[in-house]
Design a protein around this motif. Structure first.
Motif, PDB file in Angstrom:
ATOM      1  N   ARG A 189       0.933  -1.190  -0.091  1.00 33.14           N
ATOM      2  CA  ARG A 189      -0.187   0.020  -0.114  1.00 33.14           C
ATOM      3  C   ARG A 189       0.927   1.452  -0.075  1.00 33.14           C
ATOM      4  NH1 ARG A 189      -2.928  -1.237   3.813  1.00 33.14           N
ATOM      5  NH2 ARG A 189      -2.151  -0.286   5.752  1.00 33.14           N
ATOM      6  N   LEU A 190       2.090   1.162   0.706  1.00 34.19           N
ATOM      7  CA  LEU A 190       2.708   2.455   0.903  1.00 34.19           C
ATOM      8  C   LEU A 190       3.634   2.587  -0.502  1.00 34.19           C
ATOM      9  CD1 LEU A 190       4.297   2.334   4.369  1.00 34.19           C
ATOM     10  CD2 LEU A 190       2.688   3.848   3.582  1.00 34.19           C
ATOM     11  N   ARG A 191       3.919   1.452  -1.233  1.00 32.19           N
ATOM     12  CA  ARG A 191       4.658   1.822  -2.391  1.00 32.19           C
ATOM     13  C   ARG A 191       3.607   2.213  -3.451  1.00 32.19           C
ATOM     14  NH1 ARG A 191       8.816  -0.371  -5.177  1.00 32.19           N
ATOM     15  NH2 ARG A 191       8.654  -1.181  -7.375  1.00 32.19           N
ATOM     16  N   ARG A 192       2.337   1.545  -3.487  1.00 30.64           N
ATOM     17  CA  ARG A 192       1.381   2.013  -4.395  1.00 30.64           C
ATOM     18  C   ARG A 192       1.074   3.712  -4.159  1.00 30.64           C
ATOM     19  NH1 ARG A 192      -2.422  -0.963  -3.079  1.00 30.64           N
ATOM     20  NH2 ARG A 192      -3.533   0.371  -1.768  1.00 30.64           N
ATOM     21  N   ASP A 193       1.091   3.924  -2.915  1.00 30.81           N
ATOM     22  CA  ASP A 193       0.788   5.351  -2.550  1.00 30.81           C
ATOM     23  C   ASP A 193       2.083   6.423  -2.989  1.00 30.81           C
ATOM     24  OD1 ASP A 193      -1.740   4.905  -1.433  1.00 30.81           O
ATOM     25  OD2 ASP A 193      -1.228   4.828   0.501  1.00 30.81           O
ATOM     26  N   ALA A 194       3.363   5.760  -2.874  1.00 35.10           N
ATOM     27  CA  ALA A 194       4.480   6.520  -3.305  1.00 35.10           C
ATOM     28  C   ALA A 194       4.703   6.787  -4.805  1.00 35.10           C
ATOM     29  CB  ALA A 194       5.642   5.719  -2.760  1.00 35.10           C
ATOM     30  N   ARG A 195       3.745   5.920  -5.533  1.00 32.24           N
ATOM     31  CA  ARG A 195       3.863   6.015  -7.061  1.00 32.24           C
ATOM     32  C   ARG A 195       2.272   6.374  -7.511  1.00 32.24           C
ATOM     33  NH1 ARG A 195       8.332   3.279  -8.755  1.00 32.24           N
ATOM     34  NH2 ARG A 195       9.563   2.261  -7.091  1.00 32.24           N
ATOM     35  N   THR A 196       1.570   7.066  -6.707  1.00 34.56           N
ATOM     36  CA  THR A 196       0.210   7.680  -7.257  1.00 34.56           C
ATOM     37  C   THR A 196      -0.021   8.956  -6.941  1.00 34.56           C
ATOM     38  OG1 THR A 196      -0.691   5.425  -6.808  1.00 34.56           O
ATOM     39  CG2 THR A 196      -2.198   7.344  -7.070  1.00 34.56           C
ATOM     40  N   ASP A 197      -0.286   9.826  -7.820  1.00 34.69           N
ATOM     41  CA  ASP A 197      -0.630  11.161  -7.612  1.00 34.69           C
ATOM     42  C   ASP A 197      -1.908  11.337  -6.746  1.00 34.69           C
ATOM     43  OD1 ASP A 197      -0.353  14.165  -8.365  1.00 34.69           O
ATOM     44  OD2 ASP A 197      -2.552  13.801  -9.082  1.00 34.69           O
ATOM     45  N   ALA A 198      -1.877  11.780  -5.796  1.00 36.94           N
ATOM     46  CA  ALA A 198      -3.010  11.934  -4.787  1.00 36.94           C
ATOM     47  C   ALA A 198      -3.986  12.789  -5.384  1.00 36.94           C
ATOM     48  CB  ALA A 198      -2.510  12.694  -3.382  1.00 36.94           C
ATOM     49  N   LEU A 199      -4.043  13.547  -6.111  1.00 32.02           N
ATOM     50  CA  LEU A 199      -5.030  14.515  -6.736  1.00 32.02           C
ATOM     51  C   LEU A 199      -5.922  13.558  -7.766  1.00 32.02           C
ATOM     52  CD1 LEU A 199      -6.778  17.163  -6.778  1.00 32.02           C
ATOM     53  CD2 LEU A 199      -5.297  17.981  -8.340  1.00 32.02           C
ATOM     54  N   THR A 200      -5.171  13.102  -8.557  1.00 36.69           N
ATOM     55  CA  THR A 200      -5.643  12.445  -9.748  1.00 36.69           C
ATOM     56  C   THR A 200      -5.777  10.975  -9.891  1.00 36.69           C
ATOM     57  OG1 THR A 200      -3.636  12.376 -11.023  1.00 36.69           O
ATOM     58  CG2 THR A 200      -4.768  14.403 -11.230  1.00 36.69           C
ATOM     59  N   ALA A 201      -5.160  10.479  -8.878  1.00 34.34           N
ATOM     60  CA  ALA A 201      -5.151   8.819  -8.773  1.00 34.34           C
ATOM     61  C   ALA A 201      -4.446   8.088  -9.917  1.00 34.34           C
ATOM     62  CB  ALA A 201      -6.334   8.362  -8.519  1.00 34.34           C
ATOM     63  N   LEU A 202      -3.766   9.031 -10.848  1.00 34.45           N
ATOM     64  CA  LEU A 202      -2.847   8.513 -11.785  1.00 34.45           C
ATOM     65  C   LEU A 202      -1.503   8.214 -11.256  1.00 34.45           C
ATOM     66  CD1 LEU A 202      -3.932  10.836 -14.705  1.00 34.45           C
ATOM     67  CD2 LEU A 202      -4.821   8.540 -14.045  1.00 34.45           C
ATOM     68  N   GLY A 203      -0.469   7.841 -11.822  1.00 35.97           N
ATOM     69  CA  GLY A 203       0.947   7.667 -11.763  1.00 35.97           C
ATOM     70  C   GLY A 203       1.552   8.957 -11.579  1.00 35.97           C
ATOM     71  N   ASN A 204       2.625   9.003 -10.663  1.00 38.59           N
ATOM     72  CA  ASN A 204       3.212  10.237 -10.440  1.00 38.59           C
ATOM     73  C   ASN A 204       4.511  10.142 -11.248  1.00 38.59           C
ATOM     74  OD1 ASN A 204       4.977   8.645  -8.882  1.00 38.59           O
ATOM     75  ND2 ASN A 204       4.313   9.523  -6.886  1.00 38.59           N
ATOM     76  N   ARG A 205       5.387  11.199 -10.952  1.00 43.06           N
ATOM     77  CA  ARG A 205       6.701  11.245 -11.681  1.00 43.06           C
ATOM     78  C   ARG A 205       7.698   9.985 -11.305  1.00 43.06           C
ATOM     79  NH1 ARG A 205       8.402  17.339 -13.024  1.00 43.06           N
ATOM     80  NH2 ARG A 205      10.174  16.135 -13.519  1.00 43.06           N
ATOM     81  N   ARG A 206       7.693   9.582 -10.083  1.00 39.36           N
ATOM     82  CA  ARG A 206       8.400   8.414  -9.587  1.00 39.36           C
ATOM     83  C   ARG A 206       7.993   7.263 -10.534  1.00 39.36           C
ATOM     84  NH1 ARG A 206      10.350   7.026  -4.094  1.00 39.36           N
ATOM     85  NH2 ARG A 206       9.011   9.035  -3.396  1.00 39.36           N
ATOM     86  N   ASP A 207       6.742   6.935 -10.390  1.00 34.07           N
ATOM     87  CA  ASP A 207       6.430   5.772 -11.253  1.00 34.07           C
ATOM     88  C   ASP A 207       6.624   5.901 -12.659  1.00 34.07           C
ATOM     89  OD1 ASP A 207       4.856   3.438 -11.162  1.00 34.07           O
ATOM     90  OD2 ASP A 207       3.278   4.272 -12.084  1.00 34.07           O
ATOM     91  N   LEU A 208       6.287   7.114 -13.178  1.00 28.51           N
ATOM     92  CA  LEU A 208       6.270   7.347 -14.791  1.00 28.51           C
ATOM     93  C   LEU A 208       7.911   7.164 -15.137  1.00 28.51           C
ATOM     94  CD1 LEU A 208       5.608   8.623 -17.608  1.00 28.51           C
ATOM     95  CD2 LEU A 208       6.102  10.785 -16.613  1.00 28.51           C
ATOM     96  N   GLU A 209       8.757   7.503 -14.303  1.00 28.02           N
ATOM     97  CA  GLU A 209      10.064   7.069 -14.660  1.00 28.02           C
ATOM     98  C   GLU A 209      10.754   5.596 -14.933  1.00 28.02           C
ATOM     99  OE1 GLU A 209      13.369   7.493 -11.529  1.00 28.02           O
ATOM    100  OE2 GLU A 209      14.172   9.128 -12.712  1.00 28.02           O
ATOM    101  N   GLU A 210       9.915   4.781 -14.069  1.00 28.42           N
ATOM    102  CA  GLU A 210      10.021   3.256 -14.350  1.00 28.42           C
ATOM    103  C   GLU A 210       9.510   3.103 -15.392  1.00 28.42           C
ATOM    104  OE1 GLU A 210       9.273   0.819 -11.091  1.00 28.42           O
ATOM    105  OE2 GLU A 210      10.687   2.050  -9.556  1.00 28.42           O
ATOM    106  N   ARG A 211       8.197   3.305 -15.747  1.00 27.00           N
ATOM    107  CA  ARG A 211       7.428   2.934 -16.790  1.00 27.00           C
ATOM    108  C   ARG A 211       8.092   3.711 -18.139  1.00 27.00           C
ATOM    109  NH1 ARG A 211       2.261   0.551 -16.017  1.00 27.00           N
ATOM    110  NH2 ARG A 211       1.830   0.587 -13.767  1.00 27.00           N
ATOM    111  N   LEU A 212       8.436   4.581 -18.222  1.00 24.82           N
ATOM    112  CA  LEU A 212       9.008   5.255 -19.360  1.00 24.82           C
ATOM    113  C   LEU A 212      10.641   4.394 -19.607  1.00 24.82           C
ATOM    114  CD1 LEU A 212       8.807   7.437 -21.431  1.00 24.82           C
ATOM    115  CD2 LEU A 212      10.309   8.999 -19.965  1.00 24.82           C
ATOM    116  N   ALA A 213      10.984   4.194 -18.846  1.00 25.03           N
ATOM    117  CA  ALA A 213      12.430   3.296 -19.105  1.00 25.03           C
ATOM    118  C   ALA A 213      12.036   1.909 -19.808  1.00 25.03           C
ATOM    119  CB  ALA A 213      13.197   3.075 -17.817  1.00 25.03           C
TER     120      ALA A 213
END
Length: 362
Positions: free
Chosen positions: A194-218
């Motif tokens: 849950r903490l890992r998911r929260d750390a990678r989710t934008d709280a306002l939009t419930a989409l991925g945040n930039r931390r998560d995007l970095e891994e996905r983009l790679a």
């Protein structure tokens, strides 16, 4: 374009949420962790029990035959640990039950093959249930209780009514140990997830945040498409209607993206009013069609806020970061052309090519 790396240090809560046994096994040499944590824990179990037996067997007054038998049991446990390093283990395999099972077999053999010394190793039986509780569901431990009771009985010099009572009590205690540890480990894994998911989710939009995007983009592949979206004149919304209204726009747009995209697609809030879409196995024409459909749906929700987009396809020799940069340039051109339109970046195959974009219908 701002830096994509903003992962930052891990918080104390995220560290504490990692299962304790995982943190402990992380200190074990990497070659001993081959096969995963359950296998590594099994190696620790059999190796520790074997070393205890080897170190203490000369202190128990055993004769030559008994010493040879005890040494053979310890050697068998060490051989199990060694062979496990050579095998290929699948994830969450039930074969890891071999570690506590062989430990109980070794203790049973020692109990049956020696006269009075086996009682010194009774304390090794609960370790099998500690292992089961840490790495297996609690119900698995229940199936191991009969084997443990057999081992306990074999290690007793005299089996009387009192021993029978102790046997029943110990069986319940061993199963309880495994259950408590299994529940604790499951809870820690859930909190960590849950903490890992929260750390990678934008709280306002419930989409991925930039931390998560970095891994996905790679992980994008040639043939995938990167889209950079920006809500037009968003600052005017905040200035005229207030930040609460602006947050509602961002939240609504994020929800629409989540509902509109295909299951394999990915969306993240890039920062402010910018969003990034990763569209696997999608060319620029398909991406353009998707954006037009998205614009139609968004217009039904908000008529006062439009969006612009830059589109870049990933080619075999295009680094993912270059594709995002090309999409950023295309977005800038869309903004400069009057907003509420989309632009497709030219093929960006190497440093000798520019990021000039191609106009593809607004």
């Amino acid at each position: 374009m701002p830096s994509l790396r903003d992962s930052g240090p891990r918080t104390e809560q995220s560290v504490l949420a990692v299962p304790t046994v995982t943190r402990l096994l992380n200190h074990v040499p990497a070659w001993l962790r081959v096969g995963g944590y359950a296998v590594a824990g099994g190696r620790v179990l059999v190796t520790f029990c074997a070393l205890v037996i080897v170190v203490t067997m000369s202190l128990l007054g055993l004769n030559g035959r008994e010493l040879a038998l005890v040494a053979a049991c310890a050697g068998g446990l060490l051989a199990t640990a060694a062979v496990s390093l050579l095998l290929r283990w699948s994830r969450r395999t039930p074969a890891t039950l071999i570690f506590p099972a062989l430990t109980l077999v070794a203790l049973s053999v020692i109990g049956l093959g020696t006269r009075d010394a086996a009682g010194a190793y009774l304390g090794l039986i609960p370790l099998c249930f500690v292992y089961l509780g840490l790495f297996h569901p609690g119900r698995i431990a229940l199936g191991m209780v009969p084997a443990a009771l057999v081992a306990y009985s074999a290690m007793l010099p005299i089996f009387d009514s009192r021993a029978g009572v102790r046997l029943a009590i110990y069986g319940v205690i061993w199963w309880g140990i495994a259950q408590i540890l299994a529940l604790t480990a499951a809870y820690q894994r859930e909190v960590h997830t849950r903490l890992r998911r929260d750390a990678r989710t934008d709280a306002l939009t419930a989409l991925g945040n930039r931390r998560d995007l970095e891994e996905r983009l790679a992980a994008v592949q040639p043939g995938d498409t990167v889209v950079l979206l920006d809500l037009d004149h968003f600052k005017q919304v905040n200035d005229s209607l207030g930040h609460t209204a602006g947050d509602a726009v961002l939240s609504g747009f994020g929800h629409l993206l989540d509902q509109h995209l295909r299951r394999r697609d990915y969306a993240a809030r890039y920062g402010g009013e910018e969003f990034v879409l990763l569209l696997p196995r999608t060319d620029s024409v398909q991406a353009m069609a998707m954006l037009r459909a998205l614009r139609t749906e968004w217009a039904e929700v908000r008529t006062d806020v439009t969006f612009s987009a830059g589109i870049a396809t990933v080619f075999p020799d295009t680094p993912p970061g270059a594709a995002l940069a090309a999409a950023d340039v295309a977005l800038y051109r869309a903004k400069a052309a009057g907003r509420d339109r989309f632009r497709v970046a030219a093929e960006h195959r190497g440093p000798q090519r520019t990021a000039a974009d191609v106009t593809h219908g607004a």
